[in-house]
Design a protein around this motif. Structure first.
Motif, short mmCIF file in Angstrom:
data_model
loop_
_atom_site.label_atom_id
_atom_site.label_comp_id
_atom_site.label_asym_id
_atom_site.label_seq_id
_atom_site.Cartn_x
_atom_site.Cartn_y
_atom_site.Cartn_z
N UNK A 95 -58.83 -12.00 -32.99
CA UNK A 95 -57.55 -12.35 -33.61
C UNK A 95 -57.61 -13.45 -34.64
N UNK A 96 -58.81 -13.84 -35.09
CA UNK A 96 -58.87 -14.82 -36.18
C UNK A 96 -58.55 -14.14 -37.51
N UNK A 97 -58.51 -12.84 -37.48
CA UNK A 97 -58.07 -12.08 -38.66
C UNK A 97 -57.37 -10.82 -38.15
N UNK A 98 -56.52 -10.25 -39.00
CA UNK A 98 -55.73 -9.09 -38.61
C UNK A 98 -56.25 -7.86 -39.36
N UNK A 99 -56.57 -6.77 -38.66
CA UNK A 99 -57.15 -5.62 -39.35
C UNK A 99 -56.21 -5.04 -40.41
N UNK A 100 -56.79 -4.61 -41.52
CA UNK A 100 -55.96 -3.96 -42.55
C UNK A 100 -56.70 -2.82 -43.24
N UNK A 101 -57.89 -2.43 -42.72
CA UNK A 101 -58.61 -1.31 -43.31
C UNK A 101 -57.90 0.00 -43.01
N UNK A 102 -58.03 0.94 -43.92
CA UNK A 102 -57.44 2.29 -43.73
C UNK A 102 -58.53 3.31 -44.03
N UNK A 103 -58.58 4.37 -43.26
CA UNK A 103 -59.63 5.37 -43.46
C UNK A 103 -59.58 5.94 -44.87
N UNK A 104 -60.74 5.98 -45.56
CA UNK A 104 -60.78 6.65 -46.87
C UNK A 104 -61.15 8.12 -46.72
N UNK A 105 -61.09 8.63 -45.50
CA UNK A 105 -61.38 10.05 -45.25
C UNK A 105 -60.66 10.48 -43.99
#
Ligand code: BGC
Length: 765
Positions: free
Chosen positions: A601-611
């Motif tokens: 939780x030191x960072x919040x995920x924001x990646x989104x699948x590119x496939x």
């Protein structure tokens, strides 16, 4: 209602009338190039089109081993550069060199020109595809597939800028990157080198990468930028068999809509060079495809730079593709199709190439005009990259090499790429006093999170690993303290007879340590590999890793599954058992510490699948499927689109809600623009980033329309309770699609905009 009116557009993107690549040199430079060409002999002109590998001119002992540290063999050096007039060198011989070692080699190459031993400077090419991976200590970013998962144009730009800067510090000016092949065949070993399955996302990001590499100074680079090389024109990524360099069959419609646009966008952005597809497309080898290399790329798109063959490819027109009867015929075929520079890496091959091409010109099989055109294109890039500029650069010109600032940027890319795919009952983020068992074959090795093209071609040599970078295990141990962090490998990955394999290891140890832990972080995935060594026979995750996951579930401890993979491997049978799942792709040197920040939780995920992540082995699906695939609620209802996770999907530790989708008109004409706005609110309790994705679909069309196509996106950051209104503008070109013959068309009728499930229609008159 089927529309009868069909407006066929003369395809702007393919019309010579409008073609204008940003890479255009001025008249003065073109005149200088005329003068240089006039001075060159036939042998020297041919030499300009010849590229050899560094290996070909290195000194070896009597047993054939390279002398260490690597050094030039003066006789081979002189023969290649002076006698044959070779114009380009590439790569490094299974080494990663220190800055000092580079500095011992490259000035010698440059001095050959400055001391007038050779008439034209050498351009040196390198695969710095996720950072300058052949220079010790350089900043390594996520591989392209991870960069795509950030959906963040600024990060793509920054990646390009930093890579170019560190290349220039090394003394290099030509990068064999970016790969613009679309990721639509997950079996392909180079899937991780792509920007994913969507041509719009790939096109936007590639434009930024090219700006980063080449800078904003137009056609003449400053001292901090390098020439880009678009790869691999075109269709290379779609081998029907899944195996590298095997045939692709792509209908004209898909060429126009999917595979050509990222290249067109990059050429428009000013890319200076382009590498050709090694395989064959619709039965035509890339290197013999005049229609693509000359008619489309050079004549219609107005590309002024040069094309380079891939490794040994012209020979393959005779030996693999069976089009040519002799090496000489193969050379003439390739050069006449539009190949400007040939990667003929080793001796004696390069000498044969040069000698045969001289004869081809002498006997008229290749015209002198064609040869001059190839040389002119190569000289343009040599001029544009400043190789004629006699200034030398000082060590102190590049103080930011491997700096904290650059590392931070690479880590930010990793943080924004890693994609949260599952988080049952918000098990994540974990508290920092959690006792963790870190396990799995990809958990404790820096080369696994970097993948191939890391320090060596296949990325398996750990001796050059960047110092002070965390593996996933060491980064987690740092968060929770060594006393709260157990490690068990659980399974081992290896090659058997050239194919990937895995086996369970130390299972008793695994179970004992699991019993002492609160959570298991299980890291599975793939061996670093690319090209032929990376071929696989099935998309299914290797069985021993599936077994390891099942064993972890049987312990009764919650399991966070971490995927470290070059392509989406099928894991359907172990999805349900995991409490949480992260896709890390190949996140690079800072991927271990980025994952640990996200886990705790030191960072919040924001990646989104590119496939679209496949659910079943053998079932490959794309988000922009034809509408006929979805039959919910219709007669004979079944939905064939059933991936594990859809393109664009990725979770956060906060909630984003969408409202108020507005279109500024309900009727659009051919000359109008459409303004779209939507409110996005962070309704959770943490700050976070969200990718707002705008999809468009044609409600009815003369051929089966796509269910949806990505037309715009923007990554935004929102504090808790903050709302932002995000605006987009669509133009008529965004509504076009390709007919079956590969022509762009626009049809009047109703279109639908969709953002996060909210839909609104408008009509095109
Ligand atoms: C690859 C290219 C690469 C070249 C030089 C080839 O085998 O296909 O992508 O740029 O080698 O290393």
């Amino acid at each position: 209602m089927k529309r009868s009116v069909l407006i066929t557009l003369l395809l702007l993107a393919q019309s010579s009338v409008f073609a204008q690549s940003l890479f255009q040199l001025n008249e003065k430079t073109e005149k200088e190039i005329d003068e240089i060409i006039a001075e060159l002999t036939l042998v020297q002109k041919v030499g300009q089109t010849c590229q050899i590998t560094l290996d070909a001119i290195l000194a070896r002992d009597e047993a054939g081993n390279l002398l260490e540290p690597i050094q030039f063999d003066p006789a081979k050096f002189n023969e290649a550069l002076c006698d044959y007039g070779v114009g380009s060198i590439l790569n490094v011989s299974s080494h990663t060199l220190t800055l000092e070692e580079w500095n011992g080699l490259l000035p010698k190459v440059n001095n050959a020109f400055l001391n007038k031993k050779i008439p034209v400077p050498i351009i040196y090419g390198i695969d710095a595809i996720h950072g300058v991976n052949y220079t010790v200590g350089a900043t390594l970013f996520p591989q392209e597939i991870g960069l795509a998962a950030t959906w963040n144009n600024e990060l793509a730009l920054r990646f390009g800028e930093i890579t170019a800067y560190e290349m220039r510090k090394t003394g290099l000016r030509w990068n064999f990157s970016p790969v613009l092949d679309l990721g639509r065949q997950p079996l392909w070993s180079r899937y991780f080198e792509t920007l994913g399955e969507d041509p719009y996302l790939a096109g936007q990001l590639s434009e930024q990468i090219i700006l980063g590499y080449q800078g904003k100074t137009g056609s003449y680079l400053d001292n901090y930028h390098v020439a880009a090389c678009l790869k691999h024109f075109v269709g290379y990524s779609m081998p029907q068999s899944g195996r590298d360099r095997t045939p692709a069959w792509i209908p004209k419609k898909f060429m126009t809509e999917l595979y050509l646009p990222p290249f067109k966008k990059a050429i428009d952005a000013g890319a200076m060079t382009l590498m050709i597809n090694s395989g064959d497309l619709n039965a035509v080898p890339g290197h013999a495809n005049k229609a693509l290399l000359t008619d489309l790329l050079k004549d219609q798109w107005g590309f002024q730079g040069f094309t380079v063959s891939d490794w040994e490819d012209f020979i393959m027109l005779e030996t693999v593709h069976d089009l040519a009867n002799s090496p000489s015929e193969a050379i003439a075929m390739a050069i006449n199709a539009g190949v400007d520079m040939s990667m003929v890496p080793n001796a004696p091959q390069y000498k044969t190439y040069c000698e045969l091409l001289v004869t081809c010109v002498e006997n008229g099989d290749v015209s002198i005009e064609r040869l001059n055109d190839a040389v002119r294109r190569i000289l343009r890039v040599k001029m544009a990259t400043g190789l004629y500029d006699k200034k030398t650069y000082k060590e102190t010109d590049y103080p930011l090499f491997a700096s904290e600032e650059f590392k931070k940027s690479a880590k930010q890319s990793a943080l924004e790429s890693i994609t949260l795919l599952k988080n049952e009952e918000n098990i994540l983020p974990l508290a920092k006093n959690t006792r963790v068992l870190v396990a799995g074959p990809t958990s404790n090795n820096l080369t696994y999170i970097n993948g191939a093209w890391t320090h060596t071609w296949q990325g398996v040599d750990t001796s050059y690993n960047t110092k002070d970078c965390e593996t996933i295990h060491s980064a987690i141990a740092e968060k929770v303290g060594a006393q709260n962090c157990e490690f068990a490998q659980g399974a081992r990955l290896f090659f058997t007879d050239g194919w990937e394999d895995a086996t369970l290891t130390d299972t008793a140890d695994f179970k004992t340590k699991a019993a002492k832990s609160d959570v298991i972080v299980l890291c599975i995935g793939e061996l670093p590999a690319t090209e032929k060594p990376g071929d696989i026979r099935s998309l299914r995750m290797l069985n021993a890793q599936i077994e390891l996951a099942k064993m972890a579930y049987r312990t009764g401890k919650p399991v966070v599954l971490v995927l470290v993979e070059a392509r989406p491997r099928v894991i359907h049978e172990i999805v349900d058992g995991a409490e949480a799942i992260f896709q890390t792709y190949l996140p690079g040197d800072y991927g271990g510490s980025a994952l640990a920040d996200l886990l705790f939780g030191d960072a919040n995920p924001s990646g989104k699948l590119p496939y679209s992540y496949p659910k079943y082995d053998g079932v490959i699906e794309y988000y922009d499927r034809p509408k006929s695939v979805d039959r919910s609620g219709k007669s004979n209802a079944f939905d064939a689109f059933d991936p594990e996770w859809e393109f664009g999907f990725g979770m956060s530790y906060t909630e984003f809600s969408y409202s108020n989708l507005k279109l500024n008109k309900t009727e659009m004409t051919q000359s109008d623009e459409l303004e779209i706005s939507i409110d996005v609110t962070n309704s959770g309790s943490r700050g976070g980033k969200e990718v707002v994705q705008v999809y468009l679909s044609d409600v009815k069309a003369s051929i089966v329309p796509n269910g949806k196509r990505l037309r715009r996106y923007e990554k935004i950051e929102l504090k808790p309770n903050e709302t932002k209104t995000v605006k987009f503008i669509l133009a008529k070109a965004d509504l076009q699609f390709s007919d079956v013959d590969g022509n762009w068309i626009i049809e009047p009728g109703t279109f639908q905009i969709e953002i996060s499930g909210i839909k609104s229609n408008f009509d095109l008159k």
